[in-house]
Design a protein around this motif. Structure first.
Motif, short mmCIF file in Angstrom:
data_model
loop_
_atom_site.label_atom_id
_atom_site.label_comp_id
_atom_site.label_asym_id
_atom_site.label_seq_id
_atom_site.Cartn_x
_atom_site.Cartn_y
_atom_site.Cartn_z
N MET A 156 0.17 4.49 -8.15
CA MET A 156 0.68 5.83 -8.12
C MET A 156 -0.52 6.78 -8.16
N TYR A 157 -0.51 7.76 -7.27
CA TYR A 157 -1.58 8.75 -7.21
C TYR A 157 -1.06 10.11 -7.66
N ASP A 195 1.62 4.46 -4.31
CA ASP A 195 0.41 3.87 -3.74
C ASP A 195 0.79 3.02 -2.52
N THR A 196 0.95 3.68 -1.37
CA THR A 196 1.24 2.98 -0.13
C THR A 196 0.16 3.33 0.89
N ASN A 232 0.80 6.88 2.44
CA ASN A 232 0.46 8.01 1.59
C ASN A 232 -1.05 8.15 1.43
N LEU A 233 -1.75 7.03 1.30
CA LEU A 233 -3.20 7.09 1.17
C LEU A 233 -3.83 7.66 2.44
N TYR A 270 -7.49 14.18 -6.03
CA TYR A 270 -6.53 13.10 -6.28
C TYR A 270 -7.18 11.98 -7.07
N GLU A 286 -5.91 8.01 -9.37
CA GLU A 286 -4.85 7.13 -9.84
C GLU A 286 -4.27 7.68 -11.14
#
Length: 74
Positions: A1-2, A37-38, A41-42, A54, A56
């Motif tokens: 998760m970010y 965290d995919t 999305n990254l 950004y 974690e």
């Protein structure tokens, strides 16, 4: 998760930064969102990296995102 925070305004440009910020649900400066965290999305985060901060998000941040200054837990 970010955890992603918009730190600069995004203007419309040919590379579509404004569109990616909108897909990340970043609507205005100092707005923070939590994104999974995919790879997708990254990729969007990397696209708008000059306009956001950004990192974690750990379990404590996800559980209690805003510290209460009255309790002294800044």
């Amino acid at each position: 998760m970010y955890a992603v925070v918009q730190v600069r305004g995004v203007v419309e440009n040919p590379t579509g930064h404004k569109r990616h910020a909108k897909m990340l649900r970043l609507h205005h400066i100092n707005h923070c969102v939590l994104v999974p965290d995919t790879p997708e999305n990254l990729g969007m985060i990397r696209k708008v990296k000059d306009y956001v901060a950004y990192g974690e998000a750990d379990a404590q941040t996800i559980e209690n995102p805003v510290a209460d200054p009255r309790q002294g837990n800044w």
